[in-house]
Design an enzyme around this catalytic site. Sequence first.
Site, PDB file in Angstrom:
ATOM      1  N   LYS A   1       0.839  -1.203   0.000  1.00  0.00           N
ATOM      2  CA  LYS A   1       0.000   0.000   0.000  1.00  0.00           C
ATOM      3  C   LYS A   1       0.878   1.259   0.000  1.00  0.00           C
ATOM      4  O   LYS A   1       2.094   1.162   0.223  1.00  0.00           O
ATOM      5  CB  LYS A   1      -0.921  -0.024   1.227  1.00  0.00           C
ATOM      6  CG  LYS A   1      -0.185  -0.028   2.560  1.00  0.00           C
ATOM      7  CD  LYS A   1      -1.112  -0.406   3.702  1.00  0.00           C
ATOM      8  CE  LYS A   1      -0.366  -0.404   5.020  1.00  0.00           C
ATOM      9  NZ  LYS A   1      -1.187  -0.938   6.116  1.00  0.00           N
TER      10      LYS A   1
ATOM     11  N   ARG B   1     -10.814  -0.504  14.123  1.00  0.00           N
ATOM     12  CA  ARG B   1     -10.791   0.216  12.844  1.00  0.00           C
ATOM     13  C   ARG B   1     -11.881  -0.350  11.933  1.00  0.00           C
ATOM     14  O   ARG B   1     -12.972   0.186  11.887  1.00  0.00           O
ATOM     15  CB  ARG B   1      -9.391   0.119  12.220  1.00  0.00           C
ATOM     16  CG  ARG B   1      -9.166   1.048  11.067  1.00  0.00           C
ATOM     17  CD  ARG B   1      -7.700   1.172  10.681  1.00  0.00           C
ATOM     18  NE  ARG B   1      -7.094  -0.066  10.201  1.00  0.00           N
ATOM     19  CZ  ARG B   1      -5.854  -0.139   9.711  1.00  0.00           C
ATOM     20  NH1 ARG B   1      -5.100   0.943   9.642  1.00  0.00           N
ATOM     21  NH2 ARG B   1      -5.355  -1.286   9.307  1.00  0.00           N
TER      22      ARG B   1
ATOM     23  N   TYR C   1      13.909  30.801   8.686  1.00  0.00           N
ATOM     24  CA  TYR C   1      12.659  31.404   9.156  1.00  0.00           C
ATOM     25  C   TYR C   1      12.564  31.390  10.678  1.00  0.00           C
ATOM     26  O   TYR C   1      12.917  30.390  11.307  1.00  0.00           O
ATOM     27  CB  TYR C   1      11.456  30.644   8.590  1.00  0.00           C
ATOM     28  CG  TYR C   1      11.259  30.814   7.111  1.00  0.00           C
ATOM     29  CD1 TYR C   1      11.034  32.064   6.548  1.00  0.00           C
ATOM     30  CD2 TYR C   1      11.282  29.703   6.272  1.00  0.00           C
ATOM     31  CE1 TYR C   1      10.849  32.212   5.180  1.00  0.00           C
ATOM     32  CE2 TYR C   1      11.090  29.833   4.909  1.00  0.00           C
ATOM     33  CZ  TYR C   1      10.873  31.094   4.362  1.00  0.00           C
ATOM     34  OH  TYR C   1      10.687  31.235   3.020  1.00  0.00           O
TER      35      TYR C   1
ATOM     36  N   MET D   1      10.684  25.129   2.575  1.00  0.00           N
ATOM     37  CA  MET D   1       9.987  24.309   1.579  1.00  0.00           C
ATOM     38  C   MET D   1      10.949  23.604   0.630  1.00  0.00           C
ATOM     39  O   MET D   1      10.768  22.433   0.306  1.00  0.00           O
ATOM     40  CB  MET D   1       9.008  25.180   0.779  1.00  0.00           C
ATOM     41  CG  MET D   1       8.132  24.374  -0.160  1.00  0.00           C
ATOM     42  SD  MET D   1       7.058  25.394  -1.179  1.00  0.00           S
ATOM     43  CE  MET D   1       5.828  25.917  -0.008  1.00  0.00           C
TER      44      MET D   1
END
Length: 367
Positions: free
Chosen positions: A40, A137, A253, A301
Amino acid sequence: MTPQSYYRCWVEVDLDALRHNVAAIRRRIGPRVKLMAVVKADAYGHGLAQVAGALMQCGVDAFAVANLTEALVLRQVGGPGWPILLLGSALPFEVEKIVEQNITPTISTLDEARQFNAAAGARQIPVHIEVDTGMGRVGFWHEEAGKAIEQIAALPHLRIEALYTHFPSADENLAETRRELELFLKVAGPGLRHAANSAALLNLPESHLDMVRPGLLLYGIPPVPATDFRPVLSFKARVAYVKEVAAGRTISYGQTFVAPHRMKVATIAAGYADGFARHLSNAAQVLIGGRRCPVVGRVTMDQIMVDVTALNRVATGDLVVFNGRQADAAITAAELALWAGTIAWEVLCGITKTARVPRLYRGAAAA
Ligand SMILES: *Cc1c(COP(=O)(O)O)cnc(C)c1O
């Protein structure tokens, strides 16, 4: 020129390591237990088509995916013969396609069972029934599963191929996992039984039953200590810029990092948009020249900054390893997960899958 010499950052997938891990799993489970490869999430970020192709060559017995989209890609790659189990619940509008493509659904409600029975037409289709022993689940709660299984067994167009359960804490609570295994084995019903994820495969051999269902372990990251596996994936980038930084200068930042002394800082050509998580700000290390270099300041980023003061030589274009080996040093997905406050599964799945981070395949199976 090798392909990686013109990428800014990329992933290398070692298909020989994948084969090695399949063999290591086979050694642990023995010849009578089947191996269902969990592929998956694009094979945990490694690339579904290439990984599944290599796994088919190694002779795994079946595949498991999370959703119909993944199942359809896998069906295209492997052709009609391979058993593919859909682990997630089918949505009503997916039922017809699942039947048409011979994908094995997980049944966890009677309503689902009836829908598949109706969609099967004149055929009889194999299904796996999930029993919930503590995961909370999907699946029938174990106390009610026996009765549901009887009703499903009476539907003429379904054949119960297997019952399975999924352990929520096989990596940390063995006693609880043993208890869940007992609850699962008490549920009456036909077919094969499977339960073991990677942690249970390693930790609890009695949970191997008829088939095991590892994901992470295939990719060489044992969730509990084991030495017979090799990481399949490496995540690499390049130094894009190097500068001298005087004491008192700030980096990135929010100016969370203030240089305590004169430093040399390298800017690396990858950031959180590539899958180097922002949680690694001021926390991770990367390898350059076989040495560990700390990330300084916030991850941005597209770029990160690392302290390379300790390196004698560092230049634009130098190789950087986020996850993988360099000389005698190595950083694993588990270590990155620890720094980022997450788990190795998320580190692997979190590497960006667009053209920003190409996947390069190595090993016999890639040829
Ligand atoms: C993801 C998943 C697995 C594989 O888990 P790992 O911990 O990666 O081995 C097995 N079974 C089910 C139901 C899953 O969702």
